[in-house]
Design an enzyme around this catalytic site. Structure first.
Site, mmCIF file in Angstrom:
data_model
loop_
_atom_site.group_PDB
_atom_site.id
_atom_site.type_symbol
_atom_site.label_atom_id
_atom_site.label_comp_id
_atom_site.label_asym_id
_atom_site.label_seq_id
_atom_site.Cartn_x
_atom_site.Cartn_y
_atom_site.Cartn_z
ATOM 1 N N ASP A 59 2.816 5.800 -6.361
ATOM 2 C CA ASP A 59 4.048 5.656 -5.584
ATOM 3 C C ASP A 59 5.301 5.598 -6.445
ATOM 4 O O ASP A 59 6.404 5.677 -5.931
ATOM 5 C CB ASP A 59 3.979 4.380 -4.737
ATOM 6 N N HIS B 145 -2.087 -1.934 -9.758
ATOM 7 C CA HIS B 145 -3.085 -1.383 -8.842
ATOM 8 C C HIS B 145 -4.320 -2.255 -8.889
ATOM 9 O O HIS B 145 -4.670 -2.777 -9.948
ATOM 10 C CB HIS B 145 -3.457 0.057 -9.267
ATOM 11 N N HIS C 267 0.883 -1.184 0.000
ATOM 12 C CA HIS C 267 0.000 0.000 0.000
ATOM 13 C C HIS C 267 0.915 1.227 0.000
ATOM 14 O O HIS C 267 1.768 1.358 -0.876
ATOM 15 C CB HIS C 267 -0.917 -0.116 1.220
HETATM 16 N N1 ACO Z 1 5.176 -6.373 -10.562
HETATM 17 C C1 ACO Z 1 5.081 -7.558 -11.217
HETATM 18 N N2 ACO Z 1 3.938 -8.260 -11.343
HETATM 19 C C2 ACO Z 1 2.832 -7.740 -10.777
HETATM 20 C C3 ACO Z 1 2.836 -6.519 -10.101
HETATM 21 C C4 ACO Z 1 4.068 -5.826 -10.000
HETATM 22 N N3 ACO Z 1 4.147 -4.655 -9.367
HETATM 23 N N4 ACO Z 1 1.592 -6.246 -9.637
HETATM 24 C C5 ACO Z 1 0.831 -7.262 -10.031
HETATM 25 N N5 ACO Z 1 1.569 -8.167 -10.716
HETATM 26 C C6 ACO Z 1 1.088 -9.395 -11.353
HETATM 27 C C7 ACO Z 1 0.747 -10.454 -10.322
HETATM 28 O O1 ACO Z 1 1.883 -11.277 -10.036
HETATM 29 C C8 ACO Z 1 -0.359 -11.202 -11.018
HETATM 30 O O2 ACO Z 1 0.227 -12.016 -12.017
HETATM 31 P P1 ACO Z 1 -0.421 -13.474 -12.336
HETATM 32 O O3 ACO Z 1 -1.791 -13.183 -12.887
HETATM 33 O O4 ACO Z 1 0.514 -14.090 -13.308
HETATM 34 O O5 ACO Z 1 -0.466 -14.209 -11.030
HETATM 35 C C9 ACO Z 1 -1.124 -10.110 -11.756
HETATM 36 O O6 ACO Z 1 -0.147 -9.082 -11.994
HETATM 37 C C10 ACO Z 1 -2.297 -9.546 -10.962
HETATM 38 O O7 ACO Z 1 -1.789 -9.041 -9.743
HETATM 39 P P2 ACO Z 1 -2.499 -9.193 -8.336
HETATM 40 O O8 ACO Z 1 -1.424 -9.310 -7.281
HETATM 41 O O9 ACO Z 1 -3.536 -10.257 -8.391
HETATM 42 O O10 ACO Z 1 -3.220 -7.793 -8.237
HETATM 43 P P3 ACO Z 1 -3.826 -7.139 -6.932
HETATM 44 O O11 ACO Z 1 -4.925 -6.285 -7.381
HETATM 45 O O12 ACO Z 1 -4.118 -8.171 -5.893
HETATM 46 O O13 ACO Z 1 -2.606 -6.276 -6.360
HETATM 47 C C11 ACO Z 1 -1.141 -4.515 -5.948
HETATM 48 C C12 ACO Z 1 -2.494 -4.915 -6.541
HETATM 49 C C13 ACO Z 1 -1.040 -4.989 -4.489
HETATM 50 C C14 ACO Z 1 -1.031 -2.992 -5.939
HETATM 51 C C15 ACO Z 1 -0.004 -5.143 -6.806
HETATM 52 O O14 ACO Z 1 -0.079 -4.655 -8.125
HETATM 53 C C16 ACO Z 1 1.380 -4.863 -6.225
HETATM 54 O O15 ACO Z 1 1.811 -5.587 -5.324
HETATM 55 N N6 ACO Z 1 2.090 -3.801 -6.720
HETATM 56 C C17 ACO Z 1 3.386 -3.458 -6.182
HETATM 57 C C18 ACO Z 1 3.228 -2.695 -4.883
HETATM 58 C C19 ACO Z 1 2.703 -1.300 -5.102
HETATM 59 O O16 ACO Z 1 3.192 -0.552 -5.931
HETATM 60 N N7 ACO Z 1 1.733 -0.930 -4.282
HETATM 61 C C20 ACO Z 1 1.153 0.412 -4.296
HETATM 62 C C21 ACO Z 1 -0.246 0.380 -4.786
HETATM 63 S S1 ACO Z 1 -0.901 2.003 -4.909
HETATM 64 C C22 ACO Z 1 -1.211 2.451 -3.322
HETATM 65 O O17 ACO Z 1 -1.529 1.707 -2.468
HETATM 66 C C23 ACO Z 1 -1.026 3.829 -2.982
#
Ligand code: ACO
Length: 430
Positions: free
Chosen positions: A363, A307, A268
């Protein structure tokens, strides 16, 4: 068959149920009537991480994640960032309308009146170790405000709520600045109520021996814009915590502390700190392709990308990129920018990221600006928490006055043992 609802056929009993639509959803409680017999609890939905569940009605923030749209109370974030100050936006979030000049004057007066911390809160902060993480100090100190203002537990009294809202919005920059100075071993600087919200914050952060600290107006405005962008984001993880803790009628200080705790996680608000660590680890532009290959091979995530809601460019990331240019004119360019731009360029062309609709989020660039302004990465999430306090409070108040809301209490699918008998210690074996 009702056109304003769903017909659900339960194959177990061959019974059809009519479930009305409610604003494009169905009410989960309407499924409870779907039963196999009188002893059956009734049908529930299973939705870990709330992937497809609306938990409230809200009129505060609107996001269209596919189109990359973000609006507070109907106003596009781009216009608010261009034309308003953060305190105007905080008023908008909490009051529902942009303030008139005289309303804004009163609002600013009320908030600046509450910027001081009680000395016992200052002493509380002094008790932390010299190397305590600023976000951990922030969370604990916001919770500790409840010890100074016990009347804050009267959450159904609108005037009491208003007073705590002024206090929280007024005091979070002071707490944030103290956490920063504590880590450096500098004396705390008291608020200066002649200054604007962000100028006062910069004054409390960076004033040393000078009689009057003069914040650079470009940096003060850039920070104000960053505060506007971070002010609210509908039912995100921390807003959901704010509502959930607040639903037990806990006071707004401990509820805000809980929301800030949720924000601190690396998935987050803690992601901005992680982005800088990632850019440090990558080291230079030519290491970017190898790093991206590593991410695709499952060696960690690209922090600041992806996201839950945005499946398009995060509109806040676009505005931050523009603000970065203004900041760099004053501070000089952050060397990490080139690595970030290269990461973005390669990721946006790569099939892995394109297929999953992974774009830079808020971010990704915020940390680069904060670092250029002189902040250490440990402070980044605290900088996020200051403006988000306004959003949390708007979400909290909306929840408190919503007659449909009750204590938040999800159900579970129990997967443990059936009843079993306790074996005495001497019979449990080695
Ligand atoms: N890098 C690489 N792969 C990613 C990323 C990433 N940053 N984010 C998602 N994916 C991939 C996942 O591995 C998944 O792949 P799969 O389908 O092969 O398993 C697919 O994309 C879907 O991702 P989920 O994790 O299911 O998406 P979710 O909606 O649960 O997660 C989240 C969203 C937590 C923001 C995720 O994208 C992440 O961890 N990002 C990195 C952390 C980040 O930047 N967080 C800030 C968010 S904005 C905020 O809170 C202010």
């Amino acid at each position: 068959m009702d056109k304003d609802g769903l017909s659900i056929l339960d194959n177990r009993t061959n019974t059809t149920y009519e479930v009305p639509f409610h604003k494009g959803t169905i009410r989960a409680m309407d499924l409870r009537k779907i039963k196999t017999g009188p002893d059956d609890f009734g049908l529930m939905t299973y939705d870990p991480a709330f992937m497809n569940t609306a938990s409230c009605h809200s009129a505060i923030t609107y996001i269209d994640g596919d189109k990359g749209i973000l609006r507070y109370r109907g106003y596009p974030i781009e216009q608010l960032a261009e034309k308003c100050t953060f305190l105007e936006v905080a008023y908008l979030l909490l009051q529902g309308e942009l303030p008139t000049a005289s309303q804004l004057k009163d609002w600013i007066n009320n908030i600046t009146y509450h910027t001081m911390l009680h000395e016992s809160t200052k002493h509380f902060l002094e008790g932390f170790r010299y190397d305590a993480h600023p976000m951990a100090m922030f969370i604990s100190t916001v919770a500790a405000l409840a010890t100074i203002y016990p009347e804050s537990r009267h959450v159904h009294d609108p005037e009491m709520r208003r007073l705590q809202i002024y206090r929280l919005i007024g005091k979070v920059p002071t707490i944030a600045a103290y956490t920063y100075r504590h880590g450096l071993g500098y004396p705390y600087v008291y608020p200066d109520n002649d200054l604007s919200y962000t100028e006062n914050f910069l004054n409390m952060l960076w004033r040393m021996a000078e009689v009057k600290y003069k914040a650079n107006p470009v940096l003060a405005r850039a920070l104000d814009i960053l505060f506007i962008l971070h002010a609210d984001h509908e039912q995100n993880c921390s807003a959901n915590v704010m509502r959930s803790v607040g639903s037990s009628q806990a006071d707004p200080f401990v509820s805000t502390a809980a929301a800030a705790a949720a924000l601190s996680g690396p998935l987050h608000g803690g992601a901005n700190e992680e982005v800088l660590r990632m850019l440090d680890e990558i080291g230079s532009k030519d290491h970017v392709p190898a790093y991206i290959e590593g991410v695709k091979a499952g060696k960690g995530k690209l922090m600041g990308f992806g996201h839950r809601v945005y499946k398009n460019y995060d509109p806040r990331a676009r505005i931050i990129k523009q603000a970065a240019e203004q900041v760099f004119e004053v501070t000089g360019k952050n060397a990490k920018l080139d690595i970030a731009l290269e990461l973005e360029r390669i990721a946006l062309e790569d099939e892995y990221f394109v297929k999953r609709k992974l774009y830079p989020n808020v971010d990704f660039y915020s940390g680069i600006i904060y670092q250029a302004m002189g902040f250490r990465p440990e402070m980044f999430t605290v900088l996020f928490a200051i403006p988000r306090t306004a959003g949390w409070l708007a979400q909290w108040e909306e929840m408190v006055i919503d007659p449909e809301q009750k204590i938040a209490r999800p159900r579970q699918i129990y997967t443990g043992y059936e009843e079993r008998t306790v074996v005495p210690m001497d019979k449990r074996g080695a």
